[in-house]
Scaffold this active site. Structure first.
Site, PDB file in Angstrom:
ATOM      1  N   ASP A  84      21.271   4.496 -97.016  1.00  0.00           N
ATOM      2  CA  ASP A  84      20.800   5.341 -95.937  1.00  0.00           C
ATOM      3  C   ASP A  84      19.682   6.221 -96.481  1.00  0.00           C
ATOM      4  O   ASP A  84      19.498   6.323 -97.689  1.00  0.00           O
ATOM      5  CB  ASP A  84      21.971   6.184 -95.417  1.00  0.00           C
ATOM      6  CG  ASP A  84      21.585   7.053 -94.234  1.00  0.00           C
ATOM      7  OD1 ASP A  84      20.704   6.626 -93.463  1.00  0.00           O
ATOM      8  OD2 ASP A  84      22.151   8.147 -94.085  1.00  0.00           O
ATOM      9  N   ASN A 101      43.968 -26.274-127.448  1.00  0.00           N
ATOM     10  CA  ASN A 101      45.353 -26.412-127.899  1.00  0.00           C
ATOM     11  C   ASN A 101      46.079 -27.528-127.160  1.00  0.00           C
ATOM     12  O   ASN A 101      46.820 -28.321-127.761  1.00  0.00           O
ATOM     13  CB  ASN A 101      46.102 -25.089-127.693  1.00  0.00           C
ATOM     14  CG  ASN A 101      45.760 -24.076-128.769  1.00  0.00           C
ATOM     15  OD1 ASN A 101      45.158 -24.424-129.781  1.00  0.00           O
ATOM     16  ND2 ASN A 101      46.127 -22.829-128.532  1.00  0.00           N
ATOM     17  N   GLU A 122      48.056 -14.810-119.127  1.00  0.00           N
ATOM     18  CA  GLU A 122      48.956 -13.854-118.502  1.00  0.00           C
ATOM     19  C   GLU A 122      48.519 -12.401-118.692  1.00  0.00           C
ATOM     20  O   GLU A 122      48.946 -11.521-117.960  1.00  0.00           O
ATOM     21  CB  GLU A 122      50.382 -14.032-119.041  1.00  0.00           C
ATOM     22  CG  GLU A 122      50.543 -13.840-120.529  1.00  0.00           C
ATOM     23  CD  GLU A 122      50.107 -15.069-121.317  1.00  0.00           C
ATOM     24  OE1 GLU A 122      49.777 -14.921-122.489  1.00  0.00           O
ATOM     25  OE2 GLU A 122      50.083 -16.161-120.737  1.00  0.00           O
ATOM     26  N   ASP A 125      27.370   5.554 -91.169  1.00  0.00           N
ATOM     27  CA  ASP A 125      27.350   4.678 -92.336  1.00  0.00           C
ATOM     28  C   ASP A 125      28.720   4.061 -92.624  1.00  0.00           C
ATOM     29  O   ASP A 125      28.824   3.136 -93.434  1.00  0.00           O
ATOM     30  CB  ASP A 125      26.894   5.449 -93.578  1.00  0.00           C
ATOM     31  CG  ASP A 125      25.504   6.016 -93.431  1.00  0.00           C
ATOM     32  OD1 ASP A 125      24.636   5.274 -92.930  1.00  0.00           O
ATOM     33  OD2 ASP A 125      25.275   7.181 -93.797  1.00  0.00           O
ATOM     34  N   ASP A 169      26.263   8.612 -96.219  1.00  0.00           N
ATOM     35  CA  ASP A 169      27.119   9.797 -96.168  1.00  0.00           C
ATOM     36  C   ASP A 169      27.468  10.248 -94.761  1.00  0.00           C
ATOM     37  O   ASP A 169      28.078  11.292 -94.580  1.00  0.00           O
ATOM     38  CB  ASP A 169      26.456  10.965 -96.912  1.00  0.00           C
ATOM     39  CG  ASP A 169      25.146  11.407 -96.266  1.00  0.00           C
ATOM     40  OD1 ASP A 169      24.673  10.710 -95.334  1.00  0.00           O
ATOM     41  OD2 ASP A 169      24.596  12.439 -96.682  1.00  0.00           O
ATOM     42  N   ASN A 225      51.113 -17.319-128.863  1.00  0.00           N
ATOM     43  CA  ASN A 225      50.397 -16.909-127.660  1.00  0.00           C
ATOM     44  C   ASN A 225      50.469 -15.396-127.463  1.00  0.00           C
ATOM     45  O   ASN A 225      49.489 -14.745-127.084  1.00  0.00           O
ATOM     46  CB  ASN A 225      50.978 -17.634-126.448  1.00  0.00           C
ATOM     47  CG  ASN A 225      50.125 -17.452-125.206  1.00  0.00           C
ATOM     48  OD1 ASN A 225      48.932 -17.718-125.249  1.00  0.00           O
ATOM     49  ND2 ASN A 225      50.731 -17.006-124.126  1.00  0.00           N
TER      50      ASN A 225
END
Length: 903
Positions: free
Chosen positions: A378, A714, A336, A650, A646, A739
């Site tokens: 590029d 476990n 979790e 692109d 840039d 846990n």
């Protein structure tokens, strides 16, 4: 200071293949504008633009429903109501409530929420609080971190000028110029352009005078290109059409009148922007990896938890208690804290990169940095300085000549027409101004301006008033056409066929090196003549050439070498000339495995393209969609692809890549599409990003491996104990607390050290490897769990319901300490503590959690958790169990590495 991240979403739900295929097919077929109208994709748009280029002025006006004097206000209003305003969409940030939902909605949070609701319905308040705390902690941490990104994100800047000069026709047929907001432009409008104007829509040139347009952001071409009112022969791409103008480019010099062909999302630029800002992104390798790992663990839980429930319900007879215990096992099986560990690890990497002036817009881009094994980049502005420099000045046979530079300097200095980037590069040699004594020894007599038919220009200067010199420079072929002789040192030789062949060989060799070659010629003219014309450009003497280059950045070569050493292959994707691109590749030390042109890609299907992209590393004269197709083909081949660019051209590839990288000086649409923005143009930060990404990945993988293997062990232990014990091996609340403590010990993992060996090669998500790792190492802990069961049963006689608390306390401590110890055993392939030591935060957190684990049964809180104090002899056995566990894990780790390796 808030890090300027954009929203980062971990799409942890798997999308079906059918939905993905539908989305991709729709993206290739059409986009929608703000009014929901279908927008032609670039292939269809290219055909319409090509037709407009081929039509004559009258035909193109008729097709657009326009006139020589432009549209009336009523006509423009009717068209605007049909097609919408001239605006390009961009990606909008999520509202806070939706952002919070995206932070929450991952499989683990949903599963834990379901478990918390069940715990509440069964009146298990403690379990509800513990499980709920896990969900809230991981969700809020992510929301706060990414919320800072939303608040710090800048609004998308305007990509075009605010107003345009438009010809409007009145009811009496007369036309007048008006300044209108560009949003009001419609197809059919006539606009007037001049130097400095941004082109606000896709247009067809009707009238042009000395019109130069910079298309660098669209095509990658460094130099301004000439535009005409008439078509100048066939072109491979509509972007090369001499009579078409495109939104997002700008006028460098000259003037023009142009017909608006398309506006807003229907423009070439707008279609690209629509694709870039599509609501959905193709899931990156990181997202796909998290998805696969998540569902692997959830499927494992869905199989094991019902078995635990049935065994305990059948053997103990208390189905309610068995259900609560199975619920706790489900929580224990679920990593979790993965969302929080992932977010905090990525955020730490983003903070480190921000100190190196790197803006991380999407957190998961950092991990993709580490997984990247192919970088597509590029050329212009990324590998190169995006600045033309004078590379050579040679005589007619290629030897360096200062005399040629002096003649070129005089020509560039005295011309009054367009001083383009080439002239500026020549004039950067300021020392010649003093050396030639321009003010004292030279005087301009006349000038023969440049035109695009001759492709050359000349100036006539008087040197010390005793003779006049006509100096001509221009395209090699056109200058040679005006020459009748060449200068070879002190000799002047007639330009015969043999010498012409030598001259052409020299210029071809310079072109082959990727240099842009300009010829320089001269002749003496009568000192009494003051007016000159094109007819005087004859019988010239060829003196030599000046050759120009967009030079590579100093950081490019070492950065590419460092990337290669880290297992990242580099491929260059450029819209520029293949010879120029090849020259740059050689200069930055990138071996060329063949050159592929955009025209070749047009004829390939996807299967052919997937084969081609593996065989070559230089792709030239590409359109924006060529780049996108190449990136998608590489990803389809299983590569984790980064793209660095840039320009407007692109943006689609930046969006399609697993990680898009841009620079601060990039156009806004490229920066919006990118995941990473470099605030400094040093490419060396790429290597640092790759290493940081791999450290981030390695630390995330540690948590997943530790949690998966220990949880598997476990559950296996629980199954054995449940089958033979007359009581539960551990109460639900004890299992939840164990846990939670274990998860707390993992919070410091983002700050852990990473062995150098683990960041040398790209790292990948591999669910099969995780499953194998879980099955291999999980049973090791089960062996020592079973030994603990035997210890508590036979040595400490915890065999009855009355003594179950002692049994449960003994396993609680062993289980927590072995889980915590595994952190150090499998965080590294080396010997723990000796060859590789964890960072101090992780060591400190481990010791703290182990101390709390021993304190709980031994302290005043023992009764609250239904634990009891353990006898002193137990701790001698505990040390022996921990030492045995560490030794066996280390031995089997060596076996695992020899057989399967260690990523």
């Amino acid at each position: 200071m808030a890090l300027p991240f954009f929203q980062a979403r971990f799409a942890l739900f798997l999308r079906s293949r059918r939905a993905l295929r539908h989305f991709r097919r729709r993206l290739m077929l059409e986009s929608l504008d703000t009014r929901g109208h279908a927008v032609p994709v670039p292939q269809a748009l290219s055909q319409a633009l090509r037709q407009a280029s081929e039509d004559g002025a009258a035909a193109v006006l008729a097709r657009a429903g326009s006139h020589d004097g432009g549209l009336t206000e009523a006509e423009a209003g009717a068209i605007r109501a049909r097609v919408g305003p001239n605006e390009v969409e961009h990606e909008k940030p999520l509202p806070a409530w939706l952002h919070l939902w995206h932070c929450y909605q991952n499989p683990f949070n949903l599963l834990l929420t379901a478990l918390a609701v069940i715990s509440w319905l069964t009146h298990d308040a403690k379990a509800t609080v513990v499980i709920g705390s896990m969900v809230v902690l991981s969700t809020l941490m992510r929301f706060v971190q990414e919320g800072r990104s939303h608040r710090a994100a800048e609004r998308l800047k305007a990509l075009v000028s605010n107003t345009a000069t438009v010809l409007r026709r009145s009811d009496d047929g007369t036309s007048a110029q008006q300044e209108l907001p560009i949003a009001q432009l419609v197809p059919g409008d006539l606009i007037v352009l001049s130097a400095g104007d941004m082109i606000p829509a896709d247009c067809r040139v009707l009238v042009a005078k000395d019109l130069f347009v910079s298309q660098a952001a669209m095509t990658g071409e460094s130099l301004p290109v000439e535009k005409h009112a008439v078509r100048q022969g066939a072109s491979d791409s509509v972007l090369d059409a001499a009579n078409l103008l495109f939104m997002g480019t700008n006028v460098v010099s000259g003037a023009a009148t142009a017909l608006v062909l398309a506006t807003g999302n229907r423009t070439y630029f707008g279609t690209i922007a629509t694709r870039v800002t599509a609501v959905e992104r193709t899931p990156t390798a990181f997202q796909a990896g998290v998805n696969s790992v998540s569902w692997l663990l959830i499927r494992f839980a869905l199989v094991m938890v019902p078995i635990v429930f049935l065994i305990n319900g059948y053997t103990k007879g208390d189905w309610t208690e068995a259900f609560l215990f199975a619920l706790s096992v489900a929580v224990g099986l679920t990593p979790e804290m993965l969302p929080m560990i992932v977010t905090s690890t990525l955020a730490k990497g983003a903070v480190l990169l921000s100190r190196k002036k790197v803006v991380v817009k999407r957190l998961d881009a950092i991990q993709n940095f580490g997984a990247m094994d192919v970088l597509c980049t590029d050329k212009t502005g990324t590998l190169t300085q995006d600045k033309i420099v004078l590379e050579r000045h040679t005589n007619v046979f290629g030897a360096t000549s200062d005399e040629v530079l002096k003649f070129a300097f005089l020509n560039s200095h005295y011309q009054t027409g367009l001083k383009n980037l080439l002239d500026r590069a020549v004039l950067d040699h300021l020392e010649l101004r003093t050396e030639l004594r321009l003010a004292q020894d030279y005087r301009k007599v006349d000038e023969i301006p440049f035109d695009f038919q001759r492709r050359r220009m000349s100036v006539v200067v008087s040197e010390r008033d005793d003779h006049h010199e006509l100096i001509c420079k221009g395209a090699v072929e056109e200058v040679l056409a005006a020459c009748s002789q060449i200068q070879d040192g002190a000799q002047v030789l007639p330009l015969d066929a043999a010498l012409l062949a030598r001259v052409q060989a020299v210029t071809a060799a310079l072109n082959h090196e990727g240099l842009r070659v300009v010829a320089v010629a001269a002749k003496e003219v009568p000192p009494d003549k003051t007016v000159y014309s094109v007819a005087d450009e004859a019988a010239l003497t060829l003196i030599g050439y000046i050759a120009f280059l967009d030079p590579p950045k100093e950081s490019s070569a070492p950065a590419l070498q460092a990337l290669a050493e880290h297992g990242v292959a580099v491929k260059v994707l450029t819209g520029d000339n293949d010879l120029v691109a090849a020259k740059i590749c050689r200069d930055v030390g990138l071996p060329i495995d063949g050159v592929v042109l955009g025209a070749q890609i047009e004829d390939l299907d996807e299967a052919g393209l997937r084969r081609l992209v593996e065989q070559h590393n230089l792709f030239a004269k590409l359109t924006p969609l060529h780049k996108e197709r190449i990136v998608r083909a590489l990803r389809a081949n299983g590569h984790i692809v980064g793209f660095m660019g840039d320009g407007i051209n692109d943006a689609p590839a930046l969006r399609a890549a697993d990680i898009g990288i841009s620079v601060d000086s990039a156009v806004d649409i490229a920066k919006e599409a990118a995941d990473i923005i470099l605030l400094e143009k040093s490419l060396m930060v790429l290597e640092e990003g790759v290493v940081e990404g791999r450290k981030t990945f390695s630390n995330m993988l540690k948590y997943i491996r530790m949690t998966a293997s220990s949880n598997f062990g476990n559950v296996f232990s629980v199954l054995v104990a449940s089958a033979f014990l007359p009581f539960l091996p551990m109460l639900p609340i004890q299992l939840l607390v164990q846990n939670l403590l274990y998860d707390i010990s993992q919070i410091a993992i983002p700050f852990d050290n990473v062995d150098d060996e683990l960041v040398r090669q790209p790292l990948r998500w591999n669910p099969q490897d995780l499953g194998r790792f879980m099955v291999f190492f999980g049973p090791i802990s089960s062996v020592f769990d079973l030994l603990t069961f035997a210890l508590m049963w036979w040595v400490f006689q915890a065999q009855t319901l009355a003594q179950q608390t002692l049994f449960q306390s003994g396993w609680f401590v062993v289980g927590l300490l072995t889980q915590t110890l595994i952190v150090h055993m499998i965080r590294t392939p080396k010997l723990p503590f000796l060859q590789s030591r964890a960072a101090w935060p992780l060591l400190g957190m481990t010791l703290a959690v182990m101390a709390v684990g021993i304190f709980l049964p031994m302290g005043p809180l023992a009764g609250y958790f239904k634990l009891q104090a353990l006898p002193l002899p137990y701790f001698g056995w505990l040390v022996a169990i921990l030492l045995g566990y560490a030794t066996l894990t280390t031995v089997l780790k060596r076996v695992y590495i020899r057989r399967f390796g260690w990523q």
